[in-house]
Scaffold this active site. Structure first.
Site, PDB file in Angstrom:
ATOM      1  CB  CYS A 254      -0.507  -0.611   1.382  1.00  0.00           C
ATOM      2  SG  CYS A 254      -1.750   1.511   1.440  1.00  0.00           S
TER       3      CYS A 254
ATOM      4  CG  ASP B 164      13.761  47.552  -3.227  1.00  0.00           C
ATOM      5  OD1 ASP B 164      14.323  48.396  -3.718  1.00  0.00           O
ATOM      6  OD2 ASP B 164      13.219  48.141  -3.144  1.00  0.00           O
TER       7      ASP B 164
ATOM      8  CG  ASP C 293       8.220  47.898  -3.369  1.00  0.00           C
ATOM      9  OD1 ASP C 293       7.880  46.957  -3.681  1.00  0.00           O
ATOM     10  OD2 ASP C 293       9.099  49.206  -3.151  1.00  0.00           O
TER      11      ASP C 293
ATOM     12  CG  ASP D 104      -0.379   0.246   4.908  1.00  0.00           C
ATOM     13  OD1 ASP D 104       0.387   1.460   4.259  1.00  0.00           O
ATOM     14  OD2 ASP D 104      -1.814   0.204   4.889  1.00  0.00           O
TER      15      ASP D 104
END
Length: 765
Positions: free
Chosen positions: A419, A463, A660, A746
């Site tokens: 599974c 920036d 920004d 599983d």
């Protein structure tokens, strides 16, 4: 450009990746549905569809799979599949000072037009108002949600199956002749709802679901008279699903707890009276009273009062922030030591925390490249497991005359071992935990792809104004030429009284800090392109640029040298002239953020190249760059920033752009990952791939670290899930382990993977 409808649902009861896969497959096949995004950890489903879609039918289809459904929102969007990180913008602001040596005034409001200030453009946020729940969409509870696990339908079903198993053991011990029948009935108690879901999933397009594998394994065990093991395995499967639901719920609760920080009630002030009302009923413009120690119930602006606000729930910043009248406050933050009157600026559905929660939930629906690969892999993996199990069961008996019961038993065990739940949940569980952890620390990421991409960044372009610097100038130097420094500041501040220009505000703030009483001003005049003049205490006073001042008075060479030195440091200098005499000068500069140097160092230490991209003049930018020790590119237009980002990418670098979200929009779009700096409701959530709510430069490095931690966690999860399967596959074939260990391999792996992912919730600030 295509226009589609997009509708979001709250889906109750999902506890593992197979749940999302079954819902995705079933809904995708419905008429009019173009795309589906399902998040187990957020408990949500978004569908993109056209006008022909029947939402009631979609809800019934999901209910048929065993889940509850509630429609959250319906809205029309344009090009929903296109990246939205470069065009539209929302909030944020910045301005670059274009000159370092002039301070000029024009117009009656003292508008300094020697400085370039970017306009503040705010885009409207789409509101997703909750609609009424779709009628009749309450179905099988696939796992615990609210309340203790034993009160959920899944919890009760597990207890019932466990009780039936105990009864079967007792009956089998007392009456051995009916032992097989007792265990068969006990198995059916748990298997019937599992088989029903398996059939519904198969009809909806998912034939190889975990429920189908479980049903085949249980019925096969019954056929070879292994009824005791079959009943036990069904019970263990239900226990495993219950544990998966509890683990998934913990991940889901991490973001729900953020929403719970907003108080349910507020003190509304109307006509001089105060009354307690529901916070969700507050309208924009209402005035609320916030007592010391109370959580603020809405985003707003302080009307009166002054207090320290603990913003940790929203920004992750543990140090309280001093707020005064006119300052913004956020819902969910804690008022410190004084009563505040706050004007509401956002409805409950649009406050900062609500938007953060919505962003994180939507981000959890966005799959990372690794997750998409695992999903594709599992579609071939699961049928492959069925084929291998069939070969194990059939080949030895057919070719070599081996015992049929023995090899059918081994084949059934391989069905359970194979599974893919643990494998498929390995990536989304880690990503969901990281998104939640980041949100609680003010790091907002738009999905797994962004989270995964951050860890690969090798260069970051930032920036200057509002990102590396505070975004507003401050007085750095007061120079005495003829008057003392306090007197120079006093007269300069008097002339700037009433001005809203950033440089004027800087002078006034410094005067306030120094507790200087300002004298009255008369005959104030703004001299276009030069400065401002007025009469103060009978003296003629002028404040403006050095060039304008030199036209009124001779500036000695030594004083001119001092002014030039300040300009070389990237500072704007305003010169004060009193009664025709040079009196003094005030230097101002947009200073680096307090954490900028440390934040850049953290990036460099991580091996990331950093570069400043700014529209400011080279002299000012170089001065800031020298202070911070960062490579500088100045005098740039938006298209120049975009070009440089492209050049860095051509050099083989994976580039992140921090800005920004407005002037940097082209560069944000060009970068591999765009990161918006901002605060509160003005953060550019719609502009970039990610946003730093608190505005700390150091948070860029924290984002990268969070990404790298997440990817390590994902690789660990994949190793756990595949490793356990490989071990139990071998031990099953050689006859060491059987059905019981198979189901534990599983469900145990799924729980281990989920709990490992939850460790990311504890990522340090």
């Amino acid at each position: 450009m295509s226009t589609d409808l997009q509708t979001r649902f709250r889906v109750g009861g999902m506890d593992c990746a197979s749940c999302a896969s079954k819902i995705d497959t079933a809904v995708r096949r419905m008429p009019g549905v173009e795309d589906v995004s399902v998040s187990v950890t957020a408990g949500t489903m978004s569908i993109r569809h056209d006008q022909t879609s029947d939402l009631d039918a979609i809800g019934k289809k999901v209910r048929g799979l065993g889940y509850s459904v509630e429609q959250l929102a319906g809205r029309q969007v344009d090009n929903p599949t296109s990246a939205n990180h470069g065009g539209a913008c929302c909030g944020g602001h910045a301005h670059d000072h274009a000159n370092g040596d002039s301070h000029t005034h024009s117009g009656p409001a003292h508008d300094h037009d020697a400085h370039d200030h970017d306009s503040h453009d705010h885009c409207k946020q789409d509101r997703d108002n909750r609609a009424a729940a779709v009628e009749g969409l309450h179905g099988h509870d696939h796992g615990p949600s609210d309340g203790p696990w034993w009160k959920s339908k899944k919890g009760r079903a597990t207890l019932l199956a466990g009780a039936a198993l105990v009864v079967a053991y007792v009956i089998g011990h007392l009456v051995p002749s009916i032992q097989l029948y007792a265990f068969a009935i006990a198995m059916l108690v748990g298997l019937v709802p599992i088989a029903r879901r398996a059939i519904m999933a198969a009809l909806a397009g998912t034939p190889f679901s975990i429920e189908m594998l479980m049903t085949i394994a249980a019925v096969g065990a019954l056929a070879i008279n292994a009824t005791e093991e079959a009943a036990a395995v069904v019970f263990l499967f239900l226990v495993g699903e219950l544990l998966e639901g509890v683990a998934a719920g913990k991940a889901r609760d991490s973001i729900k707890s953020l929403a719970a920080l907003v108080p349910k009630t507020a003190l509304l002030e109307e006509a001089g009276k105060t009354s307690e009302v529901q916070a969700e009923s507050l309208e924009i413009g209402a005035i609320i009273l916030v007592r010391p120690g109370d959580r603020i119930s809405a985003d707003g602006v302080i009307v009166s009062g002054e207090s320290a606000i603990n913003e940790a729930p929203v920004t992750g910043e543990s140090v309280p922030v001093q707020k005064n009248a006119g300052d913004s406050v956020f819902a969910g933050t804690v008022n410190g030591d004084a009563v505040l009157r706050v004007r509401v600026t956002a409805a409950a559905a649009d406050n900062t925390i609500a938007r953060v929660v919505k962003l994180v939930e939507e981000a959890q629906e966005s799959k990372a490249p690794t997750e998409r690969f695992i999903d594709r892999f599992s579609k071939y993996y699961t049928p492959g497991v069925v084929v291998v199990a069939a070969l194990v069961a059939l080949v030895p008996p057919l070719l070599w005359g081996a015992n049929w019961d023995e090899w059918i038993y081994k084949g059934l065990a391989i069905l359970l071992i194979g599974c893919p739940c643990a494998l498929v949940i390995s990536t989304p569980a880690a990503i969901a935990a990281s998104l939640s952890a980041g949100a609680r620390r003010g790091l907002l990421l738009k999905g797994g792809a962004v989270l995964e991409g951050l860890g690969r960044l090798t260069a970051v372009a930032l920036d200057k104004t509002g990102t590396l610097t505070e975004g507003k100038p401050k007085v750095t130097d007061i120079v005495s030429f003829g008057l003392s420094e306090p007197e120079t500041l006093r007269l300069a501040a008097a002339l700037e009284t009433g001005s809203s220009h950033p440089l004027a505000i800087a002078i006034l703030e410094r005067a306030t800090e120094n507790q200087i009483a300002l004298p009255a001003v008369s005959d104030a005049k703004a001299l276009g392109g030069k400065g401002v003049s007025a009469t103060v205490e009978g003296q003629s006073v002028f404040l403006g640029s050095a060039k304008a001042a030199s036209g009124l008075v001779d500036i000695p060479a030594a004083d001119q040298t001092a002014i030039s030195a300040l300009n070389d440091e990237g500072k704007t200098v305003s010169v004060l002239v009193v009664d025709g005499r040079l009196a003094g000068a005030i230097a101002m500069r947009d200073e680096p953020r307090a954490d900028a140097a440390d934040g850049l160092k953290a990036l460099k230490d991580a091996g990331v190249r950093v570069v400043m991209l700014t529209g400011d003049n080279a002299r000012t930018a170089s001065a800031i760059g020298k202070t911070l020790g960062i490579e500088v590119r100045a005098d740039l237009l938006p298209e120049d920033k975009q070009r440089i980002v492209g050049e860095l990418k051509q050099q083989g670098l994976v580039v992140g752009k921090v800005g920004d979200g407005i002037n940097d929009a082209p560069a944000l779009a060009a970068a591999d990952v765009g990161i918006a700096m901002g605060g509160g409701t003005d953060v550019a959530l719609e502009t970039a791939d990610a946003a730093i709510l608190h505005g700390r430069v150091g948070d860029v490095a924290r984002m990268i670290d969070l990404s790298q931690r997440t990817m390590r966690n994902i690789y660990q999860n994949i190793a756990i899930s595949l490793g356990l399967k490989a071990i139990f596959l071998v031990t099953t074939i050689i006859g060491v382990t059987g059905l019981w260990p198979a189901i534990l391999a599983d469900t145990g792996a799924t729980v281990l993977v989920t709990m490992n992912a939850l460790r990311l919730l504890r990522v340090a600030k």
